[in-house]
Design a protein around this motif. Sequence first.
Motif, PDB file in Angstrom:
ATOM      1  N   VAL A 172     -16.722   9.279  20.497  1.00  0.00           N
ATOM      2  CA  VAL A 172     -15.735  10.637  20.448  1.00  0.00           C
ATOM      3  C   VAL A 172     -14.614  10.447  21.250  1.00  0.00           C
ATOM      4  N   GLN A 173     -13.478  10.832  20.448  1.00  0.00           N
ATOM      5  CA  GLN A 173     -12.023  10.808  20.958  1.00  0.00           C
ATOM      6  C   GLN A 173     -11.623  11.928  21.003  1.00  0.00           C
ATOM      7  N   PRO A 174     -11.692  12.840  21.847  1.00  0.00           N
ATOM      8  CA  PRO A 174     -11.033  14.162  22.188  1.00  0.00           C
ATOM      9  C   PRO A 174      -9.649  14.045  22.686  1.00  0.00           C
ATOM     10  N   ALA A 175      -9.101  15.283  22.198  1.00  0.00           N
ATOM     11  CA  ALA A 175      -7.655  15.301  22.680  1.00  0.00           C
ATOM     12  C   ALA A 175      -7.263  16.661  22.802  1.00  0.00           C
ATOM     13  N   LEU A 176      -6.183  17.012  23.522  1.00  0.00           N
ATOM     14  CA  LEU A 176      -5.793  18.577  23.705  1.00  0.00           C
ATOM     15  C   LEU A 176      -4.226  18.727  23.132  1.00  0.00           C
ATOM     16  N   VAL A 177      -4.325  19.676  22.417  1.00  0.00           N
ATOM     17  CA  VAL A 177      -2.714  19.644  21.437  1.00  0.00           C
ATOM     18  C   VAL A 177      -2.299  21.054  21.944  1.00  0.00           C
ATOM     19  N   ASP A 178      -1.055  21.560  21.960  1.00  0.00           N
ATOM     20  CA  ASP A 178      -0.508  22.620  22.167  1.00  0.00           C
ATOM     21  C   ASP A 178      -0.047  23.324  20.938  1.00  0.00           C
ATOM     22  N   GLY A 179       0.229  24.496  20.928  1.00  0.00           N
ATOM     23  CA  GLY A 179       0.641  25.212  19.673  1.00  0.00           C
ATOM     24  C   GLY A 179       1.230  24.697  18.501  1.00  0.00           C
ATOM     25  N   GLU A 180       1.866  23.608  18.951  1.00  0.00           N
ATOM     26  CA  GLU A 180       2.721  22.770  17.731  1.00  0.00           C
ATOM     27  C   GLU A 180       2.002  21.586  17.125  1.00  0.00           C
ATOM     28  N   GLY A 181       0.829  21.468  18.103  1.00  0.00           N
ATOM     29  CA  GLY A 181       0.036  20.283  17.630  1.00  0.00           C
ATOM     30  C   GLY A 181       0.531  18.976  18.485  1.00  0.00           C
ATOM     31  N   LYS A 182       1.139  19.303  19.470  1.00  0.00           N
ATOM     32  CA  LYS A 182       1.598  17.882  20.115  1.00  0.00           C
ATOM     33  C   LYS A 182       0.467  17.568  21.113  1.00  0.00           C
ATOM     34  N   GLU A 183       0.246  16.267  21.248  1.00  0.00           N
ATOM     35  CA  GLU A 183      -0.876  15.836  22.144  1.00  0.00           C
ATOM     36  C   GLU A 183      -0.468  15.883  23.586  1.00  0.00           C
ATOM     37  N   PHE A 226     -13.649  23.204   3.513  1.00  0.00           N
ATOM     38  CA  PHE A 226     -13.842  22.337   4.626  1.00  0.00           C
ATOM     39  C   PHE A 226     -12.581  21.719   5.113  1.00  0.00           C
ATOM     40  N   PHE A 227     -11.845  21.347   4.392  1.00  0.00           N
ATOM     41  CA  PHE A 227     -10.530  20.810   4.680  1.00  0.00           C
ATOM     42  C   PHE A 227      -9.802  21.725   5.235  1.00  0.00           C
ATOM     43  N   GLN A 228      -9.351  22.661   4.565  1.00  0.00           N
ATOM     44  CA  GLN A 228      -8.664  23.662   5.163  1.00  0.00           C
ATOM     45  C   GLN A 228      -8.960  24.429   6.765  1.00  0.00           C
ATOM     46  N   THR A 229     -10.220  24.549   6.788  1.00  0.00           N
ATOM     47  CA  THR A 229     -10.812  25.039   7.991  1.00  0.00           C
ATOM     48  C   THR A 229     -10.805  24.107   9.330  1.00  0.00           C
ATOM     49  N   TYR A 230     -10.886  22.778   9.049  1.00  0.00           N
ATOM     50  CA  TYR A 230     -11.038  22.012  10.166  1.00  0.00           C
ATOM     51  C   TYR A 230      -9.856  20.957  10.354  1.00  0.00           C
ATOM     52  N   PHE A 231      -9.097  21.000   9.448  1.00  0.00           N
ATOM     53  CA  PHE A 231      -7.926  19.472   9.273  1.00  0.00           C
ATOM     54  C   PHE A 231      -6.654  20.118   8.974  1.00  0.00           C
ATOM     55  N   SER A 232      -6.511  21.217   8.465  1.00  0.00           N
ATOM     56  CA  SER A 232      -5.250  21.823   8.271  1.00  0.00           C
ATOM     57  C   SER A 232      -4.197  22.322   9.367  1.00  0.00           C
ATOM     58  N   THR A 233      -5.047  22.969  10.512  1.00  0.00           N
ATOM     59  CA  THR A 233      -4.357  23.482  11.539  1.00  0.00           C
ATOM     60  C   THR A 233      -3.416  22.456  12.475  1.00  0.00           C
ATOM     61  N   PHE A 234      -4.128  21.374  12.767  1.00  0.00           N
ATOM     62  CA  PHE A 234      -3.561  20.240  13.427  1.00  0.00           C
ATOM     63  C   PHE A 234      -3.690  18.859  12.525  1.00  0.00           C
ATOM     64  N   PRO A 235      -2.697  18.832  11.420  1.00  0.00           N
ATOM     65  CA  PRO A 235      -2.845  17.588  10.408  1.00  0.00           C
ATOM     66  C   PRO A 235      -3.335  16.425  11.154  1.00  0.00           C
ATOM     67  N   GLY A 236      -4.505  15.697  10.594  1.00  0.00           N
ATOM     68  CA  GLY A 236      -4.886  14.590  10.748  1.00  0.00           C
ATOM     69  C   GLY A 236      -5.930  14.463  11.881  1.00  0.00           C
ATOM     70  N   HIS A 237      -5.981  15.776  12.513  1.00  0.00           N
ATOM     71  CA  HIS A 237      -7.280  15.866  13.659  1.00  0.00           C
ATOM     72  C   HIS A 237      -8.210  16.675  13.120  1.00  0.00           C
ATOM     73  N   TYR A 238      -9.342  16.853  13.494  1.00  0.00           N
ATOM     74  CA  TYR A 238     -10.577  17.884  13.612  1.00  0.00           C
ATOM     75  C   TYR A 238     -10.380  18.746  14.521  1.00  0.00           C
ATOM     76  N   PHE A 239     -10.065  20.079  14.224  1.00  0.00           N
ATOM     77  CA  PHE A 239      -9.778  20.921  14.993  1.00  0.00           C
ATOM     78  C   PHE A 239     -11.116  21.765  15.185  1.00  0.00           C
ATOM     79  N   THR A 240     -11.650  21.845  16.511  1.00  0.00           N
ATOM     80  CA  THR A 240     -12.863  22.567  16.938  1.00  0.00           C
ATOM     81  C   THR A 240     -12.950  23.941  17.052  1.00  0.00           C
ATOM     82  N   GLY A 241     -11.523  24.629  17.202  1.00  0.00           N
ATOM     83  CA  GLY A 241     -11.901  25.780  17.271  1.00  0.00           C
ATOM     84  C   GLY A 241     -12.002  26.555  18.685  1.00  0.00           C
ATOM     85  N   ASP A 242     -12.074  25.263  19.605  1.00  0.00           N
ATOM     86  CA  ASP A 242     -12.336  25.660  21.150  1.00  0.00           C
ATOM     87  C   ASP A 242     -11.063  25.201  21.960  1.00  0.00           C
TER      88      ASP A 242
END
Length: 649
Positions: free
Chosen positions: A446-457, A486-502
């Motif tokens: 599992v490779q977690p990362a934190l991003v800001d509002g613009e998706g910058k890691e 599925f794609f819209q919910t989890y992969f479109s907010t921060f393209p290329g990443h799975y967004f957890t909602g947390d």
Amino acid sequence: MSDTIHPVPDQWAKSALIDEAGYHEKYRQSVIDPDTFWRREAQRIDWIRPFETVKDTSFDEQDFRIRWFEGGTLNLAANCLDRHLETRGDQVAIIWEPDNPSSPGRSITYTQLHQDVCRFANLLKSQGVAKGDRVTIYLPMVPEAAVAMLACARIGAIHSIVFAGFSPDALAGRIEDCQSNIVLTADQGLRGGKTIPLKANVDAALEKVAVDTVIMLRHTGADVPMVDGRDIDWAEAASGQSAECPPEPMDAEDPLFILYTSGSTGKPKGVLHTTGGYSVWVSMTHEYVFDYQPNADGSMPVYWCAADVGWVTGHSYVVYGPLMNGATTVMFEGVPNFPDFSRFWQVIDKHRVEIFYAAPTALRALMREGDDYVTRTSRKSLRLLGSVGEPINPEAWEWYHRVIGERRCPIVDTWWQTETGGAMISPLPGAIALKPGSATLPMFGVQPALVDGEGKELQGAAEGALVILDSWPGQMRTVYGDHERFFQTYFSTFPGHYFTGDGCRRDEDGYYWITGRIDDVINVSGHRMGTAEVESALVAHPDVAEAAVVGMPHDVKGQGIYAYVTPNAGVEGSAELRAELVQWVRKEIGPIATPDVVQFAPALPKTRSGKIMRRILRKIAENELGNLGDTSTLADPGVVDDLIANRPA
Ligand code: PRX
């Protein structure tokens, strides 16, 4: 936030499957060479045909795909049952503890469970259920729920469990969404001495959506009407079936189950998990997180996950994970406060439970009642404690550690989601020093990362949105019937990443601290709820013009439900209407969606373009009135003054 560090106890460091150095080494391998790592871990599964490729995944829109262990075939039920028969056929697989402690419980061996599953699988087949068909399960916490799941897995049918606390409407919606043609249920459920009219709920649901078959377990023995030609008595029909049923070879990517969960918008989504990756992931995480290995005398530790099979925790860590690992798993029908607040600890003493896994909301509710209920029990069998479902506040963590575990039991605070299949960020008890309130470090792969509002890691110690950079085997594969969602919910907010909602904070030691949902999902007593679902239940009431729902802090539930309701013109926001709306939501969704506060409002705060400003509603619900932020874009700022003036005490 807590600065306390609880080091790994010496005994754990020596005896656990994985120690600190082992964790770091294995973690490193799992990310730099996933192919080798997973090829080895996958050996924990009995494959019928070996897989060819380990991982073929991409989160990019262009070539989006998530496929694991392709070419391989397996059967999960066979991995939970058949392969244990020779070595542990007489070992207890499931200890069932009934709601009422004076009712007889049950202990079911692997051999018996295998037979029950085969019989029930044959019964499903005789009713025309075939590979790929969806089977809706609406059962209480009885061993037959596990039998039903395993029987589906055995013949390749896809189970969709609906939590037995959901309403007939919620059940009907889920039956309809996955076009299931069969429902498995019981006459009644029992919780805390109260009956739940499961069969009556099914009958009500089936007025909205028809199915061919209902198989009903007689559990309380209540007199319930049966519909001729549709309803079948479980025990009667299963007893005539053969106790042999060959397991269906399933492709690694064949669907295993659907489980509906709430999102920030629309109806609950059918989270779909597939067979191969889920099996490897859940077996591995169960083994490592709970350090599940034989005791010195060769016996298997008694393990108790207090979740309901209606939630993902029950799927992965009451049934599939433990049974794959040859465990003795406890299934508890009841609630923590019946007959009194000692019940959990009495059950632990009665069955000599060594590993106990529960939700913080239950712990907070018990903590309030004082230590006497705990200290009058022994709990000496306990070695390890777990927490899941919501952030655990350091105070509850310390109580769990000091009072329940008498300082000798590590606590594994496991962060994960319905979508992730199994634990993603969690301590391993022999490897990782604990900080109360932190889920600590990532699981292998599992490779977690934190991003800001613009998706910058963000690097180092930081706080942001929690994303996962690459796929892991237990990841959900799609939203049933809606891959685009599925794609819209989890992969479109921060393209290329799975967004957890947390939201999440990472401290200077690299430890992760989940801060809670940052979307319109709230977490009530560890149960996930979409604010949109509660809103649509409210506006379905004939007296309601508009509703907005937000979370509010709640001492026991973690979050409570705060509903702002605008009644129709001419309708008064009376105490009677308030009480009626609370009942209405319970009926539309289920008791877990009961609003804690209903505030009537002549209008809701909206932008000039008509969008409800939830940020402000959240602040008012949290009673953070001095900190409402920018209100200049409101169409009518006076609305906010009115909401504040009429805030219920
Ligand atoms: O917000 C996180 C919270 O529960 C959400 C997932 O809910 P659900 O899909 O119902 O699965 C619950 C059981 C795995 C997450 O997005 N959550 C879950 N575990 C933790 C948690 N928050 C903080 N700490 C945890 N250990």
